[in-house]
Design a protein around this motif. Structure first.
Motif, PDB file in Angstrom:
ATOM      1  N   VAL A  89       0.762  -1.222   0.009  1.00 29.87           N
ATOM      2  CA  VAL A  89      -0.048   0.027  -0.041  1.00 29.87           C
ATOM      3  C   VAL A  89       0.831   1.376  -0.035  1.00 29.87           C
ATOM      4  CG1 VAL A  89      -1.752   1.267   1.161  1.00 29.87           C
ATOM      5  CG2 VAL A  89      -1.811  -1.052   1.153  1.00 29.87           C
ATOM      6  N   ILE A  90       2.176   1.247   0.833  1.00 24.05           N
ATOM      7  CA  ILE A  90       2.922   2.232   0.715  1.00 24.05           C
ATOM      8  C   ILE A  90       3.604   2.666  -0.483  1.00 24.05           C
ATOM      9  CG2 ILE A  90       4.703   3.399   1.883  1.00 24.05           C
ATOM     10  CD1 ILE A  90       4.182   1.839   4.473  1.00 24.05           C
ATOM     11  N   GLU A  91       4.002   1.413  -1.232  1.00 25.02           N
ATOM     12  CA  GLU A  91       4.450   1.813  -2.552  1.00 25.02           C
ATOM     13  C   GLU A  91       3.411   2.301  -3.558  1.00 25.02           C
ATOM     14  OE1 GLU A  91       7.405   1.079  -3.620  1.00 25.02           O
ATOM     15  OE2 GLU A  91       8.080   0.579  -1.475  1.00 25.02           O
TER      16      GLU A  91
ATOM     17  N   TRP B 245       1.308   4.464  -2.670  1.00 30.05           N
ATOM     18  CA  TRP B 245       1.257   6.091  -2.415  1.00 30.05           C
ATOM     19  C   TRP B 245       2.485   6.495  -2.796  1.00 30.05           C
ATOM     20  CZ3 TRP B 245      -2.864   7.990  -1.829  1.00 30.05           C
ATOM     21  CH2 TRP B 245      -3.956   7.587  -1.037  1.00 30.05           C
ATOM     22  N   ASN B 246       3.553   5.871  -2.776  1.00 37.07           N
ATOM     23  CA  ASN B 246       4.808   6.292  -3.337  1.00 37.07           C
ATOM     24  C   ASN B 246       4.851   6.634  -4.720  1.00 37.07           C
ATOM     25  OD1 ASN B 246       6.152   6.271  -0.776  1.00 37.07           O
ATOM     26  ND2 ASN B 246       7.056   4.351  -0.946  1.00 37.07           N
ATOM     27  N   GLU B 247       4.086   5.740  -5.548  1.00 32.87           N
ATOM     28  CA  GLU B 247       4.094   5.989  -6.924  1.00 32.87           C
ATOM     29  C   GLU B 247       3.299   7.210  -7.139  1.00 32.87           C
ATOM     30  OE1 GLU B 247       5.436   4.639  -9.459  1.00 32.87           O
ATOM     31  OE2 GLU B 247       6.746   3.468  -8.148  1.00 32.87           O
ATOM     32  N   ALA B 248       2.016   7.450  -6.579  1.00 36.87           N
ATOM     33  CA  ALA B 248       1.241   8.492  -6.705  1.00 36.87           C
ATOM     34  C   ALA B 248       1.865   9.696  -6.299  1.00 36.87           C
ATOM     35  CB  ALA B 248       0.051   8.383  -5.905  1.00 36.87           C
ATOM     36  N   ILE B 249       2.523   9.768  -5.377  1.00 37.98           N
ATOM     37  CA  ILE B 249       3.590  11.170  -4.743  1.00 37.98           C
ATOM     38  C   ILE B 249       4.469  11.395  -5.909  1.00 37.98           C
ATOM     39  CG2 ILE B 249       4.976  12.057  -3.100  1.00 37.98           C
ATOM     40  CD1 ILE B 249       3.236  10.447  -0.954  1.00 37.98           C
ATOM     41  N   LYS B 250       5.036  10.469  -6.453  1.00 37.00           N
ATOM     42  CA  LYS B 250       6.182  10.498  -7.264  1.00 37.00           C
ATOM     43  C   LYS B 250       5.662  11.337  -8.740  1.00 37.00           C
ATOM     44  CE  LYS B 250       9.396   7.742  -9.955  1.00 37.00           C
ATOM     45  NZ  LYS B 250      10.082   6.433 -10.601  1.00 37.00           N
ATOM     46  N   ARG B 251       4.636  10.765  -9.167  1.00 36.10           N
ATOM     47  CA  ARG B 251       3.803  11.552 -10.294  1.00 36.10           C
ATOM     48  C   ARG B 251       3.486  12.957  -9.993  1.00 36.10           C
ATOM     49  NH1 ARG B 251       5.151   6.191 -10.967  1.00 36.10           N
ATOM     50  NH2 ARG B 251       4.247   5.510 -12.991  1.00 36.10           N
TER      51      ARG B 251
ATOM     52  N   ASN C 123      -1.890  10.676   3.850  1.00 34.00           N
ATOM     53  CA  ASN C 123      -2.414   9.258   3.692  1.00 34.00           C
ATOM     54  C   ASN C 123      -1.300   8.318   3.932  1.00 34.00           C
ATOM     55  OD1 ASN C 123      -4.889  10.160   3.432  1.00 34.00           O
ATOM     56  ND2 ASN C 123      -4.859   9.934   1.139  1.00 34.00           N
ATOM     57  N   ARG C 124      -0.200   8.440   3.288  1.00 30.10           N
ATOM     58  CA  ARG C 124       1.009   7.508   3.297  1.00 30.10           C
ATOM     59  C   ARG C 124       1.597   7.586   4.608  1.00 30.10           C
ATOM     60  NH1 ARG C 124       6.479   8.838  -0.107  1.00 30.10           N
ATOM     61  NH2 ARG C 124       6.433  10.673   1.444  1.00 30.10           N
ATOM     62  N   ARG C 125       1.624   8.562   5.465  1.00 33.52           N
ATOM     63  CA  ARG C 125       2.277   8.655   6.846  1.00 33.52           C
ATOM     64  C   ARG C 125       1.250   7.730   7.650  1.00 33.52           C
ATOM     65  NH1 ARG C 125       3.214  14.115   5.793  1.00 33.52           N
ATOM     66  NH2 ARG C 125       1.339  14.867   6.483  1.00 33.52           N
ATOM     67  N   GLN C 126      -0.193   7.853   7.346  1.00 37.64           N
ATOM     68  CA  GLN C 126      -0.814   6.753   8.163  1.00 37.64           C
ATOM     69  C   GLN C 126      -0.787   5.413   8.050  1.00 37.64           C
ATOM     70  OE1 GLN C 126      -5.013   8.071   7.100  1.00 37.64           O
ATOM     71  NE2 GLN C 126      -4.651  10.312   7.897  1.00 37.64           N
ATOM     72  N   ILE C 127      -0.654   5.030   6.792  1.00 28.63           N
ATOM     73  CA  ILE C 127      -0.238   3.711   6.475  1.00 28.63           C
ATOM     74  C   ILE C 127       1.226   3.314   6.913  1.00 28.63           C
ATOM     75  CG2 ILE C 127       0.027   2.143   4.672  1.00 28.63           C
ATOM     76  CD1 ILE C 127      -2.875   3.201   4.792  1.00 28.63           C
TER      77      ILE C 127
END
Length: 442
Positions: free
Chosen positions: A328-330, A332-338, A362-366
């Motif tokens: 799930v974190i990965e 979010w990382n991909e979304a943030i990267k875009r 959201n990533r911090r929560q996960i």
């Protein structure tokens, strides 16, 4: 006595002022003629003849009213001249028929006369002299207007002058060019050597100017069409309500710029088009760059939303193990990267920053859920080891009450470290309940 009488001067000046009032472009020629006339007023000598008055006027005003010239010439005659002309008219009238006949525009009549009695062809010589002088003056004026034009009106006036020159050249007796009027030129001082080559060169010059004017007119029409197309395209772009409409307007805009680029640079309109082309390209790059940037930003935002949606869906229905939370974190990382690829100068930057803050939260929560899962699993493993140790104490030969109590207390403390929403929380709560009961029985 002055060569030009005040009455004759006033007649000519009145006509010149009238022409300037009707056509201000004649102002320069009027100043030149006024200066000439003023000079003749201050000169002493014979009265100016009509031909001399005409020569002073017609190089600047080829279509000067001949009736006004006649009137000025009559007003400029010395006293008694009218009477002399009246008596001389009878004699001249007798020759008028002969002169009229030999000056008919037929080579079979003129050629023999040019050989034997050239002075009888004086009217033809005068006409030829006049037409040639006026043609050359008009050609020079047209050449000046065409080759030093600053606006399309200069070419239009140059075309008019060239047309007038062409009409005068058409009046010249081409067959007669080889018969140089020596007697006439000795009397009136011709400044030209009227040859066929000279005539041909003048005609070629007029032809070149007409071709140049035609090219300029075509270029001007092309410039106007390109300008109109450019205005329509930019208006369509500004009024576009959808990406498809914008794309259509962009294509029309580029085509209008291409039309500007195709105008011959050697023309005046081509030079103007080059200046407008620079501005049009700049505006096009700015506007199309804006659209391209927005499209790129929107594409990155849409891609980020795909990963964010995947992450949100995978995070539902917890608890999940560590590997699942890591996936799930990965996402979010991909979304943030875009979103981080959208530059500050992109029109979509503010929207991207808003979503970026949301996705990072959201990533911090996960990440916290992942950490809770790790800590809870570690706590559960320690609790299991403590339970094994507690059981071993209970089966020993002489169990120590204090040691048993301390060990079960460690088990309870460790089980309480297991966080809710983790995969081991249910087992931990069950063991915690048993351990608390056991401690209460000690």
């Amino acid at each position: 006595m002055a060569r030009l009488s005040p009455k004759s001067f006033d007649i000519l000046l009145m006509e010149i002022n009238r022409r300037v009032k009707e056509n201000p472009i004649d102002q320069i020629g009027a100043e030149i003629v006024r200066s000439r006339l003023q000079k003749r007023r201050s000169q002493s000598g014979d009265f100016l003849r009509r031909s001399e008055l005409e020569e002073l006027l017609t190089d600047q005003f080829p279509d000067f009213n001949p009736k006004v010239i006649d009137k000025a010439a009559r007003a400029n005659r010395p006293p008694g001249a009218i009477k002399k002309l009246f008596w001389g008219g009878g004699v001249i009238g007798g020759l008028a028929g002969v002169v009229w006949l030999v000056n008919l525009p037929y080579p079979m009549i003129r050629q023999p006369v040019a050989t034997t009695a050239p002075l009888l062809l004086l009217p033809s010589y005068i006409s030829m002299d006049y037409n040639y002088r006026q043609a050359i003056a008009l050609v020079e004026q047209a050449d000046q207007l065409v080759n030093k034009a600053t606006a399309m009106t200069d070419f239009e006036l140059g075309a008019e002058k060239a047309s007038q020159a062409q009409k005068l050249l058409d009046k010249l007796p081409v067959w007669f060019l080889g018969y140089y009027p020596k007697a006439y030129c000795n009397l009136f001082g011709c400044t030209w050597r009227f040859t066929f080559d000279e005539y041909q060169n003048t005609r070629k010059l007029v032809g070149r100017m007409e071709a140049q004017i035609f090219q300029e007119q075509n270029a001007y029409q092309a410039l106007q069409q390109a300008q109109q197309a450019l205005q329509i395209a930019t208006a369509q772009y500004n009024e576009a309500e959808s990406p498809a409409d914008q794309q259509t307007a962009i294509i029309a805009w580029q085509q209008a710029i291409d039309q500007l680029r195709q105008i011959p640079q050697a023309t005046l309109s081509g030079k103007n088009a080059q200046q407008q082309l620079t501005a049009a390209n700049r505006d096009f790059q700015q506007q199309v760059g804006f659209v391209a940037g927005r499209l790129q930003g929107n594409t990155l935002i849409e891609a980020a939303q795909i990963f964010a949606s995947k992450a949100a869906n995978d995070a539902q229905n917890p608890p999940h193990n560590q590997l699942h939370w890591q996936q799930v974190i990965e996402h979010w990382n991909e979304a943030i990267k875009r979103l981080e690829q959208i530059n500050p100068d992109n029109p979509s930057y503010l929207e991207a920053q808003t979503k970026l803050a949301e996705y990072r939260s959201n990533r911090r929560q996960i990440q916290q859920r992942l950490q809770d899962e790790r800590d809870s699993v570690d706590a559960m493993e320690r609790a299991r080891r403590l339970i094994v140790e507690w059981r071993q104490l209970t089966i020993s030969a002489n169990p120590n009450f204090t040691s048993l109590n301390n060990k079960i207390s460690d088990v309870i403390y460790t089980l309480e470290l297991v966080r809710p929403g983790t995969t081991v929380n249910a087992e931990a709560q069950e063991l915690l309940q048993k351990a608390r009961h056991t401690r209460s029985q000690l």
